[in-house]
Write an enzyme that holds these catalytic residues in place. Structure first.
Site, PDB file in Angstrom:
ATOM      1  N   TYR A 164       0.834  -1.202   0.000  1.00 34.65           N
ATOM      2  CA  TYR A 164       0.000   0.000   0.000  1.00 34.65           C
ATOM      3  C   TYR A 164       0.872   1.257   0.000  1.00 34.65           C
ATOM      4  CZ  TYR A 164      -3.257   3.610   1.454  1.00 34.65           C
ATOM      5  OH  TYR A 164      -3.991   4.764   1.527  1.00 34.65           O
ATOM      6  N   SER A 220     -13.825   6.952   6.461  1.00 35.41           N
ATOM      7  CA  SER A 220     -14.598   6.444   5.334  1.00 35.41           C
ATOM      8  C   SER A 220     -14.963   4.987   5.586  1.00 35.41           C
ATOM      9  CB  SER A 220     -13.791   6.556   4.041  1.00 35.41           C
ATOM     10  OG  SER A 220     -12.641   5.734   4.102  1.00 35.41           O
TER      11      SER A 220
END
Length: 374
Positions: free
Chosen positions: A197, A232
């Protein structure tokens, strides 16, 4: 009792200081009217992407929600039309894990939409979930897919210049280090996922840097944008179920709402006068310096060439290509407040199969959503 009240007051004061100095996002200014302009936002069915699309729609832009799930994408388009009062919001299918889907999206878009003024690469994943692929899935979704999509849409961006490309990155790029000998190797285990990532976010920053170099003088500018720590849906997706009720209140207190996370990408897309900063990295609506690995021009160029190979780009599909297969004359892109050119194609709120083919059957099962902050 007085000691408890004093302690509570100190805690509240500390929280207010932290919130307004570190958590709360500065509001985006920029161009007030986008009427007559078209924007593509990937991963716009929820979170940061949806809030980004909402603000663009409120300013009058025609907005294409590029999402993997037709059901969620069309539902988001309906919500955004209702909330913004702008009926020019449509869904088009895009699965960034599939290069075939990226190419199909580009073909459908170029054949139905005469303009492209803003391209925002918001979609991304932070984990492979239960999916196992013979390639680096995080790099594919977070970098290679957006890299390919940008190349395929560049002729239209150049035709409609001045135009912008925004790549949503992350502060995680500071932990990234690219190993070009194993760039596309499959990712296994959570430790490798964390590394992959961060590497993909570093790739975002280097991509924006090299793209700016490639596009100098074309009128197309590009920026890497860090949304900040955002609460989120993706933030809690990989948290064990028993732990989520404990973390939700904490996330609400210390993380930005998706609307706050959308401010820096919107700033990069809309703020006037930042064109000389093309290729730079922005956070909290201002440019920030990056570590040496993220401003290494040789590494950026090497990544560019490696990405072309991984994306399957041919010699005629590089950034230098100017051929734009327009469906209609996009008109003169002189003012951001100009209207759609006469005779341009305007899709219905729910586009027909001809204007937006169903790509939901394309392989890979990754749900691409708004970029989280690790």
């Amino acid at each position: 009792m007085e000691a408890l009240l004093l302690g509570a007051g100190l805690l509240l004061g500390a929280y207010v200081l932290v919130y307004y100095n570190l958590v709360k996002a500065p509001p985006c200014g920029g161009i007030a009217s986008l009427r007559g302009r078209t924007a593509v936002v990937t991963g716009a069915n929820s979170g940061i992407g949806k809030m980004t699309a909402l603000e663009l729609a409120r300013r009058g832009a025609r907005v294409v929600l590029a999402c993997r799930s037709r059901e969620r994408g069309e539902a988001a388009a309906f919500d955004l039309r209702q909330e913004s009062g702008n009926n020019e919001i449509i869904f088009m299918a895009l699965d960034l894990a599939s290069l075939a889907s990226v190419r199909a999206f580009a073909t459908a878009f170029l054949s139905s939409e005469p303009r492209l003024d803003i391209l925002i690469h918001n979609a991304g994943i932070s984990s492979c979930g239960g999916t196992r692929e013979p390639f680096n899935l995080l790099l594919r979704v977070n970098h290679i897919g957006p890299f390919l999509l940008t190349h395929l849409l560049l002729p239209r961006l150049k035709t409609c210049a001045p135009s912008r490309v925004v790549v949503v990155s992350s502060a995680a790029h500071q932990r990234g280090r690219l190993d070009f000998t194993r760039l596309d190797r499959p990712v296994v285990g959570w430790r490798q996922e964390l590394r992959a990532y961060a590497d993909s976010k570093l790739a975002n920053v280097l991509f924006a840097r090299e793209l700016a170099t490639q596009l100098e003088g074309t009128g197309v500018t590009c920026f890497a944008a860090h949304p900040g720590p955002v609460n989120s849906e993706l933030f809690l997706r990989h948290i064990p179920g028993w732990l989520r009720p404990l973390l939700r209140p904490l996330a609400w207190l210390v993380l930005r709402a998706p609307g706050g996370g959308a401010q820096t990408p919107l700033y990069c897309a809309l703020q006037e006068g930042i064109e000389p900063l093309s290729g730079r990295y922005f956070a909290n609506c201002h440019v920030e310096e990056v570590p040496p690995a993220a401003r290494d021009d040789r590494a950026a160029r090497r990544l560019w060439e490696a990405s072309k190979n991984l994306a399957g780009l041919g010699p005629g599909e590089d950034a230098s290509s100017d051929e734009d297969p327009q469906p209609k004359d996009p008109g003169t892109p002189s003012s951001l407040s100009s209207s759609h050119p006469e005779g341009s194609t305007v899709s219905e709120p729910y586009p027909s199969p001809q204007s937006s083919p169903d790509l939901s059957k394309v392989t890979h099962r990754i749900l691409v959503k708004a970029e989280p902050e690790p």
